[in-house]
Design a protein around this motif. Structure first.
Motif, PDB file in Angstrom:
ATOM      1  N   LYS A   1     -39.332  53.178  18.236  1.00  0.00           N
ATOM      2  CA  LYS A   1     -40.325  52.221  18.720  1.00  0.00           C
ATOM      3  C   LYS A   1     -40.209  50.902  17.961  1.00  0.00           C
ATOM      4  CE  LYS A   1     -43.705  55.744  20.061  1.00  0.00           C
ATOM      5  NZ  LYS A   1     -45.087  56.249  19.853  1.00  0.00           N
TER       6      LYS A   1
ATOM      7  N   ASP B   1     -45.737  43.147  15.135  1.00  0.00           N
ATOM      8  CA  ASP B   1     -46.223  44.197  16.027  1.00  0.00           C
ATOM      9  C   ASP B   1     -46.576  45.405  15.166  1.00  0.00           C
ATOM     10  OD1 ASP B   1     -46.909  45.585  18.304  1.00  0.00           O
ATOM     11  OD2 ASP B   1     -44.836  46.029  18.899  1.00  0.00           O
TER      12      ASP B   1
ATOM     13  N   SER C   1     -40.062  40.970  18.269  1.00  0.00           N
ATOM     14  CA  SER C   1     -40.863  41.065  17.041  1.00  0.00           C
ATOM     15  C   SER C   1     -39.975  40.902  15.815  1.00  0.00           C
ATOM     16  CB  SER C   1     -41.608  42.401  16.982  1.00  0.00           C
ATOM     17  OG  SER C   1     -42.498  42.534  18.064  1.00  0.00           O
TER      18      SER C   1
ATOM     19  N   ALA D   1     -37.457  43.355  21.540  1.00  0.00           N
ATOM     20  CA  ALA D   1     -38.331  42.609  22.445  1.00  0.00           C
ATOM     21  C   ALA D   1     -38.810  41.297  21.841  1.00  0.00           C
ATOM     22  CB  ALA D   1     -39.528  43.468  22.832  1.00  0.00           C
TER      23      ALA D   1
ATOM     24  N   THR E   1     -37.180  49.067  19.332  1.00  0.00           N
ATOM     25  CA  THR E   1     -37.486  48.559  20.670  1.00  0.00           C
ATOM     26  C   THR E   1     -38.348  47.299  20.584  1.00  0.00           C
ATOM     27  OG1 THR E   1     -37.385  50.791  21.604  1.00  0.00           O
ATOM     28  CG2 THR E   1     -38.538  49.126  22.885  1.00  0.00           C
ATOM     29  N   SER E   2     -39.340  47.306  19.704  1.00  0.00           N
ATOM     30  CA  SER E   2     -40.189  46.135  19.521  1.00  0.00           C
ATOM     31  C   SER E   2     -39.395  44.969  18.948  1.00  0.00           C
ATOM     32  CB  SER E   2     -41.366  46.478  18.595  1.00  0.00           C
ATOM     33  OG  SER E   2     -42.211  45.366  18.411  1.00  0.00           O
TER      34      SER E   2
ATOM     35  N   VAL F   1     -46.792  49.819  15.219  1.00  0.00           N
ATOM     36  CA  VAL F   1     -46.589  51.116  15.853  1.00  0.00           C
ATOM     37  C   VAL F   1     -47.358  52.143  15.025  1.00  0.00           C
ATOM     38  CG1 VAL F   1     -44.346  50.537  16.845  1.00  0.00           C
ATOM     39  CG2 VAL F   1     -44.447  51.527  14.563  1.00  0.00           C
TER      40      VAL F   1
ATOM     41  N   VAL G   1     -42.377  44.662  12.227  1.00  0.00           N
ATOM     42  CA  VAL G   1     -43.065  45.752  12.914  1.00  0.00           C
ATOM     43  C   VAL G   1     -43.643  46.684  11.849  1.00  0.00           C
ATOM     44  CG1 VAL G   1     -42.928  47.594  14.625  1.00  0.00           C
ATOM     45  CG2 VAL G   1     -41.407  45.610  14.802  1.00  0.00           C
TER      46      VAL G   1
END
Length: 322
Positions: A116, A200, A125, A123, A119-120, A202, A128
């Protein structure tokens, strides 16, 4: 969005006397990293970097064996024990990758969340944060003290991410920004939110330690909390000023009471007011003020020396970041 479509990532793990858990940690992380490579999320050049923080056991020998047996493993040996925050900082500064993920070597951080994070990052970020979604595995005492820690820091105006320790992803740019902070009193949980880059979160459930002993007993947790408080806020010094005024008015009121009792009442024991009131009110405040001010003076003394935050004795399979 980040321009790196197949990023090289590095998992950075500070280690101190982790010989019991290290083989299991290495197998689990290697399996997870290979899964990410196979899925096309990260580059096959990604690595797992263990930072030996002056261990007294066979931790470094195990890192040497892992590095010799598989190129996915790399090692950084510090010259002595500097402490968790400094070992983590050293690993981030000494490792070249598009994104670096810091986590503990005890496997309590959920490695499944790494996907995750990546992935962030892909995208867009730059940072994280891995944030705990509950504290069911903690004792009641630790839950209360953790809540008090984050509450106190927030009241002191210190920006932190509640229930986040040091499980986080940072882009290369974020790490470069972090490298500009050369303060000797390191508290990364307070510095990283100051970088100001897109971030971000998670969420994950923290597991229990499978082997070895915790490197953060209550004494060290208290020390870390004090480090964060005094490294990022001068509010405690202002509180002393307020306490000084409060004590002054209390002493003034008690002095008025003693005078009234002498003039209009049965009186007081001769010398009692002039002795007891200053000793108990001002004495305690002075000791508190000296202690808090001394903490700040001590930090200034340490910062003024300009000593290196860490020194690397040996590197295995890792190139120093520019």
């Amino acid at each position: 969005m980040n321009t790196v479509t197949n990023p090289v990532i590095a998992l950075v793990l500070p280690c101190y006397n982790e010989e019991q858990i290290l083989p299991l940690t290495a197998r689990k992380l290697a399996s997870e990293l290979q899964r990410l490579v196979d899925s096309g999320l990260v580059s096959a050049q990604s690595k797992i970097v263990f930072v030996d923080d002056g261990s007294c056991d066979s931790t470094w020998s195990l890192i040497e064996q892992l590095s010799a047996g598989d190129s996915v493993f790399a090692g950084i040996k510090l010259a002595r024990n500097y402490g968790h925050q400094y070992a983590l900082y050293a690993g981030l500064m000494e490792t070249e990758a598009d994104a670096l993920i810091s986590l503990d070597a005890d496997l309590q951080d959920d490695v499944a969340v790494i996907e995750k994070m990546v992935t962030s990052f892909r995208a867009g970020s730059e940072i994280v944060y891995g944030v705990r979604n509950n504290r069911e595995s903690d004792t009641r005492f630790k839950r209360y003290t953790a809540a008090a820690h984050y509450w106190l820091l927030s009241k002191m105006g210190i920006e932190t991410v509640p229930d986040h320790a040091d499980f986080r992803l940072m882009s290369r740019r974020a790490v470069n920004f972090l490298g500009e902070y050369r303060e000797a009193n390191l508290y990364l949980r307070g510095i990283v939110p100051l970088l100001g880059l897109r971030s971000d979160k998670v969420y994950f459930s923290r597991g229990v330690r499978l082997a070895g002993e915790s490197k953060y007993p209550f004494r060290r947790m208290l020390s870390l909390s004090l480090q964060g408080l005094t490294s990022f806020s001068i509010v405690p010094l202002r509180i002393i000023s307020v306490l000084g005024m409060i004590v002054f008015f209390i002493a003034l009121g008690l002095g008025g009471w003693a005078l009234a009792a002498t003039l209009f009442g049965p009186g007081t024991v001769p010398g009692w007011a002039s002795t007891v009131i200053p000793i108990y009110l001002l004495g305690g405040l002075q000791l508190l003020a000296i202690g808090v001010a001394g903490e700040y003076v001590g930090k200034t003394f340490i910062e003024s020396k300009g000593r290196p935050l860490y020194q690397v004795e040996e590197r295995l399979g890792v190139e120093r970041a520019d």
